[in-house]
Design an enzyme around this catalytic site. Sequence first.
Site, PDB file in Angstrom:
ATOM      1  N   SER C 289       0.813  -1.210   0.000  1.00 22.07           N
ATOM      2  CA  SER C 289       0.000   0.000   0.000  1.00 22.07           C
ATOM      3  C   SER C 289       0.847   1.262   0.000  1.00 22.07           C
ATOM      4  CB  SER C 289      -0.893   0.038   1.231  1.00 22.07           C
ATOM      5  OG  SER C 289      -1.481   1.313   1.317  1.00 22.07           O
ATOM      6  N   ARG C 335       1.875   9.318  -7.502  1.00 24.11           N
ATOM      7  CA  ARG C 335       2.451   8.040  -7.912  1.00 24.11           C
ATOM      8  C   ARG C 335       3.337   8.147  -9.142  1.00 24.11           C
ATOM      9  NH1 ARG C 335      -2.914   4.252  -7.022  1.00 24.11           N
ATOM     10  NH2 ARG C 335      -2.765   4.267  -4.758  1.00 24.11           N
ATOM     11  N   GLU C 430     -13.159   1.411 -13.158  1.00 28.13           N
ATOM     12  CA  GLU C 430     -11.898   1.480 -13.914  1.00 28.13           C
ATOM     13  C   GLU C 430     -12.131   1.252 -15.406  1.00 28.13           C
ATOM     14  OE1 GLU C 430      -8.860  -1.164 -12.435  1.00 28.13           O
ATOM     15  OE2 GLU C 430      -7.342  -0.409 -13.814  1.00 28.13           O
ATOM     16  N   ARG C 440      -4.004   8.689 -11.547  1.00 27.99           N
ATOM     17  CA  ARG C 440      -4.986   8.576 -10.466  1.00 27.99           C
ATOM     18  C   ARG C 440      -4.296   8.770  -9.123  1.00 27.99           C
ATOM     19  NH1 ARG C 440      -6.434   4.763  -7.062  1.00 27.99           N
ATOM     20  NH2 ARG C 440      -5.375   3.021  -8.075  1.00 27.99           N
TER      21      ARG C 440
END
Lengths: 248, 252, 643
Positions: C289, C335, C430, C440
């Site tokens: 995670s 990310r 998605e 995202r």
Amino acid sequence: MTTTKRAHVHDRYGWRAWLGGFFSSSIGLKWLMALTGIGLLLYLVAHLIGNLKIFFGVDPVTGAYEIDLYSEALRTLGGHLVPKGSVLLLFRIGLSLMFIIHIGSAVALTRRNLAARGKGRYDATRHYAAANYASRTMRMSGTIVLLFVLFHVADLTLGYANPDFVYGAVHDNMVASLSRPIVALFYMAANVALAFHIYHGAWSLFQSIGTVNPKYNSLRRYFAVSFAAFILLGNLSIPLAIWTGWVS
Amino acid sequence: MNLSLKIWRQASPDAPGGFKTYEARNVSPEASFLEMLDELNERLNSEGEEPIAFDHDCREGICGMCGVMINGNPHGPQDGTATCQLHMRKFSDGDSITIEPWRATALPVIRDLVVDRTAFDRIIEAGGYISVNTGAAPDANIIAIPKEAAEASMDAASCIGCAACVAACPNSAANLFAAAKISHLSLLPQGQPERWSRVVAMVETMEEYFGSCTNHGECETACPKNISIDFIAMMNRDFIKAQFKNFVRIGQ
Amino acid sequence: MTETNTTLQARIPEGPIKDHWDTHKFKTRLVNPANKRKYKIIIIGTGLAGASAAATLGELGYEVDVFTFHDSARRAHSISAQGGINAAKNYPNDGDSIFRLFYDTVKGGDFRSRESNVYRLAQVSNEIIDQATAQGVPFAREYGGLLDNRSFGGAQVSRTFYSRGQTGQQLLLGAYQALARQIEAGTVKFHSRAEMLDVVMKDGRAVGVVIRDLITGEITPHSAHAVVLATGGYSNVYFLSTNAMACNATAAWRAHRRGAYFANPCFTQIHPTCIPASDDFQSKLTLMSESLRNDGRIWVPLRADDDRAPNDIPEDERDYYLERQYPAFGNLVPRDVASRSAMRMLDENKGVGPLKNGVYLDFSSAIDRLGKARIEERYGNLFEMYERITDEDPYTVPMRIYPAPHYTMGGLWVDYNLMTTVPGLYALGEANFSDHGANRLGASALMQGLADGYFVIPYTIGEYLSDWLNTDPVSTDDPVFSEVVDEVNTRTERFLAIDGQRSVDDFHRELGKIMIEHVGLARDREGLQRAVQEIKAVREEFWRDLKILGTSDSLNQSLERAGRVADFLEIAELMAVDALNREESCGGHFRLEHQTEDGEARRDDENYAYVAAWEWKGENWPQTLHKEPLKFEYVPLSQRSYK
């Protein structure tokens, strides 16, 4: 695979659930086994305490064996209020019912479990990690105990299995019966089986009736071990005492 | 490492099955158990033998798809681990490994190591939910829930529905699965209105398919999420309480 | 490639953005409660979006048929989401609001999402938390009994609700339970181990689907007034990804071939915190995670090719490169930024681990600061998972992480109603493209899946359905159904008839290598062009040399995979073509030709602030590009900066 609404709707609540639902459910049957198990455990304690009177010898006042007086007291429970032996009879009926319910439930559950398990068996030896010898042999230990109880009643209550049986002479009957090596061995073997049965049963009953708290869970195992040990040692002391001649 | 694998093969639900032995060569200790099977399947495919069917999906130990009996251990020898998270370093060179499907009447084999677990869905459908229509919910913080209760509920809710508990149980009982869902909801204030009807409905449905709990505790050790059998005791308690509560309720 | 100027009808409501959803709901035609049961809706997929949509539409009274290729609705890959779900509740009182969540999501998506959709997502986010809590989802709580929040990459507020490291599992079980309730109530019919293999069209609209029963192999037509696809993303095109093994693009791709435009296929997310591959046989990558980045510090050795064990490298010889490069966000950059930085470290030969394919994620300072117990409480299950996989103890040895394909922002093009360009065909979660732009943010996928399923589709589907009141669904006896059934049968048999030499996984692995190399973290024109050629070659080889054993009338897992890989081989090419077309860098799409001097992505808003929606033009390429221009009225276009 397609799922649609299930065809039957259970009548889940109300009195029908009480009679039909609860007592026919496996959890209900386990409740019955636990409750009758508690009753039988209490009986075992009372029975043992009573039988230990064999070590008390002879009553100095009446000259009779203490244990014979104890059996007489059981027959005269309720004094002159009720016919002689009636309270004892009620106890015996209750005890028999507990046995019948306990065993009947076990038979019903066993049948269901075998059906649920089906024909498939694992080829590899199962590595039981939590289940212990006692828990996996409940059916066997229970059967041994049952056979022993039948013999025990025939031997010391009804006298069929004891040629020297004299009604009311408990002390002499016990000594006569347990002096036979085969009988004494069977007695001891059955008590070992009983101890195994209790070792799992006295732990398992808390689980079945849902008495659970992480803080006290470890105590359940201590309880079961001590209970089983108490009954085993207490019961074994009697044939050993007779063998060694301490009681004669 | 080299391994000898004894694997259950069964062509269809009705076909008789049997064991076949395969040699797995040069297995990397870093490989997961399922990757070892992947490799074997690649070889079988190239040799013209149909690959072994086994269920798997996320390979992170959370979806609950995978699960086989490995040398008599559900999900293999490692505690608290689903088959997909088991790695070959837990085995040694030369080991022979028996791989079998879960076995129970309610988990019929579909093919090879794949079993049908839809009986679990039937148990949830019987009442494993809180009846709240979308949009009808009050603000999430309107009810304070003691952290301990929320944590205990989460412990139960972590069940992945893999059926290792049934596979491990000498009675093929699904009590741990059902109890986990029942306790997940009954430990929360939101679950109270339906608490007593839920436990009866789910237990009854469970018993249509599965055996009964005789408190061996095997399910707990087999569970890849280490769900405690304390939840089974809680279910047993709720089940009898429900008899009284429901009796009173219909009188209202 | 050909381009057209036909305008795509996005159906974005008029007026101020904060009123869009309310206005739209009011203007949307309703179906009266007594009429709802006359409509039949097919839903494909039972993840967060599919299960929540099926449950809600069932509650409303529609006749719903739901299909999953799993054995139960609870298996969908939503279950693997670990970190959490965002909502604009502002419980921590740190200045969050609907507008801020909207703003962060549009900015985090690098200005390639549709403002109006994102605003709606932020609006309904709070209702999701309410709904899930009422369903019994055991979210983490404070000692006072109220809900706890944590922070997540790409945001400077704490808005993430979580259930340990199993938030996706708990939310999916909530939706699954709601669905189970409707199955019991008889409003939803549930079909397990049933894979959708095509959409059936009549007069330009979707009228049903063709399903293969995975156990018996039977191929059957199913008809409905509307078809809803909630079938997830296509990250498995890379072979090694964090997706579950069965995740695939078949439903979306088959719909695309029947006329649904595919939007922004090149927008893929490579997640920074995955466990690096340990050998060549690796079948999938495991995600750790992103929440780990809250307390873990990412570093590599300062000098290249440093072979020392991590704990032997002194503090001053470590490069905490994210903290150095992005002081404001540090280890919590979005990310795409974190992934690319890690890639650069490997390019500089600073990779760590036996295969030199990772960077360190170090918890030692957090353990010193908070104590092992607190870290264990927060991440205990993740640490255990890491140890199971790598055999290393992350409490004492820093974790090794590396980016892996994780999520696809691209998907079927949908309008504000979530309807694709095919009338009567919807895409949720998605599987559609609308909310995350080019990147995202963490904890937003769960939010979007549930928003679409619980709160959007139940309203918007009425607009289309009300046209078909008192008409029956097209009969499955209609020739349009038998034609598609025949096509599906033919295709299935064709896989078995090739009788070549190579397994389906072999082709999949080869495709994945091409994709990760050329259409992965960094792309350039030459590589993309080569990728297109290589994909074509693999595809041809696939249809010539595939070896699938067994039969089509039983459970045949290789045959299932063959169909999925065949579709990956087509979508892969479109991804490369789309990446070639987009001559800019934005979010997860990084073109080496388009970067600033310090290696940051350079967007081209003048020429590329549009959604690239591709239309299938038959087997013979090229496909046609349609552009939906994107307007940014509320979040002013700006270069993202996380410094």
